[in-house]
Design a protein around this motif. Structure first.
Motif: not given
Length: 325
Positions: A170-172, A256-258
């Motif tokens: 994932t991006k994070n 899937n946002h931090t």
């Protein structure tokens, strides 16, 4: 510099020629000057202002790392200045505004009809790549996932029996466990039938998966007479989910946002695929309603479906709340 471009190619999912960094492959970081950085940024801006800024922000981060990491015997840094600073001095950053485009409710019906039409044609003529792209596009709409995260989904991370799948890369950097909702079930079954590699959206190429789907996306656009980008699908899913008031932490997890590090509550909120299934189904049903795939009168059926997943204690609590309300 060649390693920098390799990372950018994976992050942006674009071919090397698009970034135009080949003339820097054999150069050392220390050899890059302000004039070179300024000229390269100007060249890249002509192709894509947003990606020109991204390339230079990444380069700036590399210089900042090198400044702290590489030092001489007396402790002084080997990288005393960051040439990317010239872009701030000359106010050359493009600062591209975030896009606000998405599919409107009235556009969802022709969009999904076009996806189905292109896919059926591809199935008839054994155009397996086109089938994979259509499945991928539909999957994106009903999940709001990022393009590369979804394209890199492997079969080893899909658990059909448990009705969940895991996005490992994932991006994070945090793995994401998500439910297999009703619209995704036929997609997974079809992908399994067309399986040709370790990737769910497999393709016969060097990576074994779909890399660039824009030709098929263009065909879907033309048939639907709707102009959309892949990231528009993510914004569509997020916008509808927000309008349904699912809850901030639920929505952040689905997207899937931090969360902010100082958000203590977020650190204690752990949502599994089972717990995310009901809110995810609510969003999917609203998308299907807008697309004319289900009637608004089916709300009772949807509610029954959601209640059936509750435990006995939860059902009793719900009944008590309804009676007292």
């Amino acid at each position: 510099m060649k390693h920098l471009e390799s990372w950018l190619v994976r992050f942006l999912d674009k071919p090397c020629r698009y970034l135009c960094l080949k003339d820097w492959h054999k150069k050392r970081l220390i050899d890059l000057t302000e004039a070179m950085v300024y000229k390269k940024h100007q060249e890249l801006t002509k192709q894509s202002p947003a990606q020109a800024d991204l390339v230079m922000r990444t380069l700036r981060a590399l210089f900042n790392f090198a400044k702290s990491e590489y030092k001489s015997c007396d402790g002084s840094t080997l990288f005393p200045y960051n040439p990317v600073g010239i872009l701030s001095d000359k106010r050359c950053w493009n600062n591209v505004a975030r896009k606000q485009t998405r599919l409107r409710p009235s556009q969802l019906k022709p969009f999904l009809e076009s996806v189905e039409s292109v896919r059926n044609h591809a199935i008839e003529y054994r155009e397996d790549f086109s089938v994979a792209v259509c499945d991928f596009v539909e999957f994106m709409l009903f999940t709001g996932l990022r393009k590369t995260e979804l394209l890199e989904l492997k079969w080893q991370d899909v658990y059909l029996g448990d009705e969940l799948y895991i996005i490992s890369r994932t991006k994070n950097g945090v793995a994401l466990e998500l439910p297999i909702t009703e619209p995704l079930q036929p997609i997974f079954k079809r992908r399994l039938k067309y399986k040709m590699s370790d990737y769910v959206f497999g393709a016969e190429n060097r990576l074994g998966r779909v890399i660039e789907p824009k030709k098929i996306v263009k065909k879907i656009n033309e048939q639907a007479e709707v102009s959309f980008t892949l990231h528009d699908l993510r914004r569509t899913f997020c916008s509808i989910a927000e309008n349904l008031r699912l809850g901030t932490y639920t929505l952040k997890r689905l997207m899937n946002h931090t969360t902010c590090r100082n958000d203590v509550t977020a650190g204690y909120t752990v949502l599994t695929a089972e717990e995310l299934k009901s809110p995810a189904e609510i969003v999917c049903n609203k998308l299907k309603e807008y697309a004319g795939l289900i009637d608004k009168a089916d709300d009772i059926a949807i509610l029954k479906s959601q209640i059936s997943r509750l435990s006995k204690e939860q059902k009793m609590e719900l009944m008590a709340a309804i009676i007292s309300g």
